[in-house]
Design an enzyme around this catalytic site. Structure first.
Site, PDB file in Angstrom:
ATOM      1  CD  GLN A 182      -6.315   1.179  -2.738  1.00 51.85           C
ATOM      2  OE1 GLN A 182      -7.123   1.883  -2.575  1.00 51.85           O
ATOM      3  NE2 GLN A 182      -5.014   0.746  -2.406  1.00 51.85           N
ATOM      4  CE1 TYR A 210       3.072  -3.452   6.816  1.00 51.17           C
ATOM      5  CE2 TYR A 210       4.571  -2.092   5.331  1.00 51.17           C
ATOM      6  CZ  TYR A 210       4.080  -2.678   6.681  1.00 51.17           C
ATOM      7  OH  TYR A 210       4.997  -2.156   7.561  1.00 51.17           O
ATOM      8  CG  ASN A 215      -3.989  -2.639  -6.257  1.00 49.36           C
ATOM      9  OD1 ASN A 215      -4.849  -2.568  -7.430  1.00 49.36           O
ATOM     10  ND2 ASN A 215      -3.864  -1.317  -5.898  1.00 49.36           N
ATOM     11  CD  GLU A 231      -1.149  -8.921   3.062  1.00 52.65           C
ATOM     12  OE1 GLU A 231      -1.832  -9.066   4.187  1.00 52.65           O
ATOM     13  OE2 GLU A 231      -0.947  -8.037   2.595  1.00 52.65           O
ATOM     14  CG  ASP A 293      -0.656   0.586  -0.014  1.00 54.41           C
ATOM     15  OD1 ASP A 293      -0.979   1.444   0.969  1.00 54.41           O
ATOM     16  OD2 ASP A 293      -1.491   0.053  -0.886  1.00 54.41           O
ATOM     17  CB  CYS A 318      -4.437   4.837   3.459  1.00 56.28           C
ATOM     18  SG  CYS A 318      -4.195   3.695   5.043  1.00 56.28           S
ATOM     19  CD  GLU A 352      -4.429   5.284  -0.447  1.00 55.95           C
ATOM     20  OE1 GLU A 352      -3.875   4.209  -0.508  1.00 55.95           O
ATOM     21  OE2 GLU A 352      -5.722   5.596   0.401  1.00 55.95           O
TER      22      GLU A 352
END
EC number: 2.1.1.35
Length: 360
Positions: A182, A210, A215, A231, A293, A318, A352
């Site tokens: 980010q 994801y 994060n 992921e 995300d 996003c 976002e």
């Protein structure tokens, strides 16, 4: 720039509020950014003239032709990047082996003060370059990483370690030069706190798709019995596992699967050796919440169908357009109970956003 920030933010709020009105969401929570010095990343071309070189970007003129824009300062970048830019440039100019055929300079900074500078060249990097780059790294107390076609030269590290504060706890994150992170760290902290508030506290398990470098995974893990995060990118999985260990968290497992592959595994349609090798037993989990995300393209239809099986969905996006499209299916079984806008990218059209969806 400062005089227009609030106007641009107000325009984003109006646009998102109107776009999602058909889903009858609650009032939009708005998390603004600082007006200056908010980006922890900056990338510049290096433009060479007969007797000089400088940082550059490009913009298109009225005829759609690229025009070189000299950059001497970059107000949206972190203060540490702005302070380093002229110092680094002067040092590069003074050392021919470091300036010759230099193509790009990338800065990656952290809130805790680390700095990684990537120097990208259009020529091979030799031992002489390494000696000069190491001397500059030591002189400026920064990490330097060299790249040219087919070549990577890591003098110390190709990453920085960021520290993000979430309520009363700080988390350390390995951020690798070539991997996504980010860019607006302070707004990222607000996103993490919003997600934790949306999660509340559960005695069941969390599924995260994801997950990137973990994060959201790290702070969310405090709110659930166990977490299974997925992921596909190997570098991100590696960083996530490093971050989990670094932060002494023991209730997270990371599966190297895409969202589509996890859906197949969860539905019993396909077995994956990667799950067996990581000693992950999907059937042992009792999920009540899923956190997603996804990339700008949004979520595929089969994964959307999977999400509809969970009591709660926390969706960070996003791309409001793909979020809006995905909600056409999710809204058949869930209702938006929280709605947020995070201004990660001031002075751009990018937004976002986040929704908490709870089963009807």
């Amino acid at each position: 720039m400062t005089s227009t920030y609030q106007q641009q933010l107000d325009a984003k709020v109006a646009r998102i509020t109107a776009q999602f009105s058909n889903y009858d969401p609650p009032s939009l929570e708005v998390f603004s950014s600082a007006e200056h010095n908010f980006r922890m990343r900056a990338e510049f071309r290096i433009w060479h003239t007969e007797d000089d070189m400088f940082y550059a970007m490009f913009e298109r003129d009225a005829d759609n032709q690229k025009q070189v824009i000299r950059i001497d300062e970059f107000p949206i970048a972190d203060k540490s990047i702005n302070a380093l830019m002229p110092v680094l440039l002067n040092e590069l100019k003074a050392t021919e082996i470091l300036s010759k055929r230099l193509f790009e300079v990338h800065f990656l900074a952290t809130l805790k003060g680390e700095m990684l500078v990537s120097l990208v060249y259009r020529c091979p990097l030799n031992a002489e370059w390494e000696i000069a780059a190491k001397a500059l790294s030591d002189k400026l107390n920064i990490k330097i990483y060299g790249r040219s076609r087919g070549q990577r030269v890591i003098l110390t590290d190709d990453y920085v370690v960021e520290e993000l504060q979430v309520f009363d706890q700080s988390y350390q994150y390995k951020q690798i030069e070539s991997s996504f992170t980010q860019p607006n760290a302070r707004v990222c902290q607000k996103m993490l706190e919003w997600a934790c508030n949306a999660a509340k506290q559960s005695d069941k398990d969390l599924l995260e798709l994801y997950c990137g470098n973990g994060n959201f995974t790290l702070p969310l893990s405090k709110h659930f019995n166990r977490v299974l995060a997925t992921e596909l990118a190997k570098s991100s999985v590696y960083a996530a596992q490093w971050n989990i260990e670094k932060n002494n968290i023991d209730n997270i497992q990371v599966a190297r699967l895409s969202a589509e592959e996890f859906t197949q595994a969860y539905n019993g349609e396909r077995e994956f050796r990667r799950l067996e090798e990581a000693e992950i037993d999907i059937a042992s989990y009792d999920f009540d919440t899923v956190f997603v995300d996804p990339p700008r393209a949004g979520i595929d239809d089969d994964t959307l169908t999977l999400l509809q099986r969970f009591e709660r969905i926390i969706y960070i996006s996003c791309n409001p357009d793909t979020l809006h499209d995905n909600l056409q299916q999710l809204a058949q079984t869930h209702k938006i109970t929280q709605f947020a806008l995070f201004d990660q990218f001031p002075y751009t059209h990018h937004v976002e956003s986040g929704v908490l969806l709870e089963k009807i």
